[in-house]
Design a protein around this motif. Sequence first.
Motif, mmCIF file in Angstrom:
data_model
loop_
_atom_site.group_PDB
_atom_site.id
_atom_site.type_symbol
_atom_site.label_atom_id
_atom_site.label_comp_id
_atom_site.label_asym_id
_atom_site.label_seq_id
_atom_site.Cartn_x
_atom_site.Cartn_y
_atom_site.Cartn_z
ATOM 1 N N UNK A 38 -11.601 7.462 -2.228
ATOM 2 C CA UNK A 38 -10.868 6.497 -1.942
ATOM 3 C C UNK A 38 -11.233 5.163 -1.212
ATOM 4 N N UNK A 43 -3.077 2.075 3.916
ATOM 5 C CA UNK A 43 -2.338 3.380 3.435
ATOM 6 C C UNK A 43 -1.429 3.641 4.443
ATOM 7 N N UNK A 54 0.161 13.870 3.962
ATOM 8 C CA UNK A 54 0.492 13.330 2.798
ATOM 9 C C UNK A 54 0.013 11.578 3.107
ATOM 10 N N UNK A 56 -0.327 7.910 1.164
ATOM 11 C CA UNK A 56 0.394 7.066 0.327
ATOM 12 C C UNK A 56 -0.330 5.573 0.295
ATOM 13 N N UNK A 57 -0.521 5.215 -0.945
ATOM 14 C CA UNK A 57 -1.172 3.665 -1.153
ATOM 15 C C UNK A 57 0.302 2.990 -1.193
ATOM 16 N N UNK A 60 3.395 3.035 -5.962
ATOM 17 C CA UNK A 60 3.413 4.044 -6.766
ATOM 18 C C UNK A 60 4.124 5.069 -5.891
ATOM 19 N N UNK A 61 4.517 6.208 -7.318
ATOM 20 C CA UNK A 61 5.550 7.016 -6.580
ATOM 21 C C UNK A 61 5.026 8.168 -5.865
ATOM 22 N N UNK A 62 3.717 8.688 -6.318
ATOM 23 C CA UNK A 62 3.130 9.932 -5.917
ATOM 24 C C UNK A 62 2.145 9.518 -4.940
ATOM 25 N N UNK A 64 -1.426 9.371 -3.173
ATOM 26 C CA UNK A 64 -2.799 9.372 -3.617
ATOM 27 C C UNK A 64 -3.522 10.665 -3.274
ATOM 28 N N UNK A 65 -3.236 11.366 -1.968
ATOM 29 C CA UNK A 65 -3.948 12.531 -1.359
ATOM 30 C C UNK A 65 -2.981 13.153 -0.804
ATOM 31 N N UNK A 66 -3.003 14.598 -0.453
ATOM 32 C CA UNK A 66 -2.273 15.306 0.237
ATOM 33 C C UNK A 66 -2.971 16.740 0.598
ATOM 34 N N UNK B 50 6.340 -1.969 -3.842
ATOM 35 C CA UNK B 50 6.869 -2.019 -5.173
ATOM 36 C C UNK B 50 8.059 -1.501 -5.542
ATOM 37 N N UNK B 52 9.457 1.377 -4.459
ATOM 38 C CA UNK B 52 9.531 2.707 -4.443
ATOM 39 C C UNK B 52 10.285 3.157 -3.140
#
Lengths: 248, 248
Positions: A38, A43, A54, A56-57, A60-62, A64-66, B50, B52
């Motif tokens: 990425x 982030x 964890x 996060x971008x 989005x809910x999930x 991006x990497x973890x 967004x 979330x």
Amino acid sequence: MDKEEYALLIQDALKRNECIVLACYCTVRYSGRVESFLEFGDRVVLIKPDNVVIVHQPSGNAPVNYMRPDTDIHAFVKRHNLIIKTSNVKNKDFMSLEIEKVYFFNTHKLEDGQSITVQGTEKDMSDMLYDNPSMVETGFTPVSREEQTTYGFIDVFGTDKDGVLTIVECKRFRADLGAVTQLRRYVEKVKKSKGVDQVRGIIAAPKITGNALKMLEDWGFSFKQVTPPMYLQRFDRDQSRLDAFNNG
Amino acid sequence: MDKEEYALLIQDALKRNECIVLACYCTVRYSGRVESFLEFGDRVVLIKPDNVVIVHQPSGNAPVNYMRPDTDIHAFVKRHNLIIKTSNVKNKDFMSLEIEKVYFFNTHKLEDGQSITVQGTEKDMSDMLYDNPSMVETGFTPVSREEQTTYGFIDVFGTDKDGVLTIVECKRFRADLGAVTQLRRYVEKVKKSKGVDQVRGIIAAPKITGNALKMLEDWGFSFKQVTPPMYLQRFDRDQSRLDAFNNG
DNA sequence: GGGGAGAGATGCCGC
DNA sequence: GCGGCATTTCTCCCC
């Protein structure tokens, strides 16, 4: 703040088993079950006391990497950037962050012995059918629930009004092709195990996809529409409680 | 800091579309597809631009509660506690946090136009087999890939050395019972659609469960062990690169 | 640890 | 939006 200082802060926080949160401009490289990269962007990074990491971008809910629990975490400076290098040898997982800028940074000792309680699962639905067998059909008599060891994970197992063995597979939301093949495996296992020709299969769910219904009928099974214990009930018929939730 | 101030800070950050992170002592109540409750404990809350909302306990990979994009978020004080009340009417989802203490709080404008690139997916694996059909078996000739509209999502579709239609279903990790039933649905669809008796089915995966293999053979299908493009290769045979990854 | 199945699964793509 | 399916799925439970 200097990046060397951030590296030290992270090391200290890890030693003290604190939770770490930072927002930054960084790249993320992951290698393990897949390989991913990425490019630089903003982030949020969360490092937990159980050594979960964890990323996060901003949307989005999930994540991006973890990295999963028990990851080894190292923070240091290389080529003027803050590097967070993580590895989980047991999982064969590796992730590396290259951080060019830190927007904010915080750590704190966090403790939480509580577990979430959940109501409205598929288990609750099969319990409901077990306790109210007429919801399946008139004359249905449950014999056992969660017949796991012998035949698989049959939700509700019983006999119909004519004494024919009947397997009920519950789905909490919408039954799909997978639900039908699952039911079919159970029926075949029971037929073979009990040495009987006739075993009925019923899918109990609020809805079913068109293809699944067709396959179900092709195999001689049937669908029973059942509304799960609390699925949307609040919204359909107790608007006052919903309002209370909104305004309370 | 006063809880009223936190409420204002959250409101302002939401208005400016900033990312918000806080650590706190709180309860979490959720109502939607299920109902859940989590007693007071320490958690990290992440609110994204967004809209979330993600709640993490201090341990574990996955969030304990969350709200999906485009959630309405309100922050206010009630009975001396900071309340974050969220609702997503479209999803019929509701979540409410009651915060007794804030440990830290940060907001920042975050921007990220990048997308992650991933290698080593099931798609990569079916591409590999399409480009190297002898990995499936000698004489296999691919005809089409991703036969989606008519028969479902067949990974690789072709003919064997005798010209018999052959369907290959790839699994990136380990093939299970679901993979076998999936393959079987495709074979039956193709048989019916093409009006032919004989259609072969092959599962290509690095491994397969015992029960799945048995069911596969019962149905006259076969298993071909295939190592996906980069699955664990680094670890097995390029220790130097692995060391390079570890040491920076 | 393998194996099977649920999950508030999520997210993607195609129709 | 439905439907079928992959996911670094994750998690739980049982054997």
